[in-house]
Design a protein around this motif. Sequence first.
Motif, short mmCIF file in Angstrom:
data_model
loop_
_atom_site.label_atom_id
_atom_site.label_comp_id
_atom_site.label_asym_id
_atom_site.label_seq_id
_atom_site.Cartn_x
_atom_site.Cartn_y
_atom_site.Cartn_z
N VAL A 84 0.85 -1.20 0.00
CA VAL A 84 0.00 0.00 0.00
C VAL A 84 0.88 1.25 0.00
N GLU A 85 0.28 2.37 -0.37
CA GLU A 85 1.03 3.63 -0.41
C GLU A 85 1.29 4.19 0.99
N ASN A 86 0.32 4.08 1.89
CA ASN A 86 0.46 4.70 3.21
C ASN A 86 -0.36 3.93 4.25
N SER A 87 -0.18 4.32 5.50
CA SER A 87 -0.87 3.63 6.59
C SER A 87 -2.38 3.82 6.55
N GLN A 88 -2.85 4.95 6.00
CA GLN A 88 -4.30 5.15 5.88
C GLN A 88 -4.91 4.09 4.95
N ASP A 89 -4.21 3.76 3.87
CA ASP A 89 -4.70 2.73 2.95
C ASP A 89 -4.73 1.37 3.65
N ARG A 95 -10.23 -2.51 7.67
CA ARG A 95 -11.65 -2.35 8.03
C ARG A 95 -12.55 -3.31 7.25
N SER A 96 -12.10 -3.74 6.08
CA SER A 96 -12.91 -4.65 5.26
C SER A 96 -12.95 -6.06 5.84
N ASN A 97 -11.98 -6.43 6.67
CA ASN A 97 -11.85 -7.79 7.22
C ASN A 97 -11.78 -8.85 6.13
N ALA A 98 -11.34 -8.46 4.93
CA ALA A 98 -11.29 -9.39 3.81
C ALA A 98 -9.89 -9.91 3.53
N TYR A 99 -8.88 -9.36 4.16
CA TYR A 99 -7.49 -9.72 3.89
C TYR A 99 -6.84 -10.23 5.17
N GLN A 100 -6.16 -11.36 5.08
CA GLN A 100 -5.54 -11.96 6.26
C GLN A 100 -4.02 -12.09 6.15
N GLY A 101 -3.44 -11.46 5.15
CA GLY A 101 -1.99 -11.49 5.00
C GLY A 101 -1.34 -10.33 5.75
N VAL A 102 -0.09 -10.05 5.40
CA VAL A 102 0.65 -8.94 6.00
C VAL A 102 0.78 -7.81 4.98
N TYR A 103 1.34 -6.70 5.40
CA TYR A 103 1.41 -5.50 4.57
C TYR A 103 2.84 -5.02 4.39
N HIS A 104 2.99 -4.12 3.42
CA HIS A 104 4.23 -3.36 3.24
C HIS A 104 3.82 -1.95 2.81
N VAL A 105 4.20 -0.96 3.60
CA VAL A 105 3.84 0.43 3.33
C VAL A 105 5.00 1.10 2.60
N LEU A 106 4.72 1.62 1.41
CA LEU A 106 5.75 2.27 0.60
C LEU A 106 6.10 3.68 1.09
N GLU A 107 5.19 4.30 1.83
CA GLU A 107 5.32 5.68 2.28
C GLU A 107 5.31 6.66 1.11
#
Length: 197
Positions: A84-89, A95-107
């Motif tokens: 994702v681009e940022n922490s807001q994304d 909030r969707s509760n549809a994704y159960q993986g991990v993230y990487h924020v590009l900033e």
Amino acid sequence: MLTKASSLSRLVGELKKLPGVGERTALRLAFHLLKTPQNLTLLAESLLEVRARVHACSVCFAITEDDPCAICSGSRDTGTICVVENSQDLMALERSNAYQGVYHVLEGCISPLAGIGPADLRIAELLERVGRGGVSEVVIATNFTVEGEATALYLTKALKPLNLKVSRLAHGIPLGSDIEFVDAATVQWALQGRNEL
């Protein structure tokens, strides 16, 4: 009247720096805070606390008070990374509760006009993270803007040689909208990404 050097004028100036806050709204907020000094004190304390406690996760670069963050240290599927681009994304996806993986924020995202290139983002850290192994899919969830699409294209080219699945969030006509009111580019994306029933 307010003088340029007054503390109230400075407060209005700082409030105007917030997104979507103009001169009149900033002045209205400042006077509201002055009417309730306790709220002003609580706001100041919470701002100082956030500054002292919130930082980027050392794994995914999302904003957090813990390191690693709750998502990285939890029992999520570490084989799937959503970029994702940022922490807001990230928060919107959570909030969707549809994704159960991990993230990487590009900033951020690649934006040549703003002087932001791939080296200014957390792309090297993503490639290093994927290079360690154990990742089977990277979901690119950058925004559907020109800059977001450029970032997605760059990431796709960088990740494809690593022999893993690279996917992109679906896009098209929003649920509950009338096709006649949707812009032409969105209709075009919806037609190109159509699914067989």
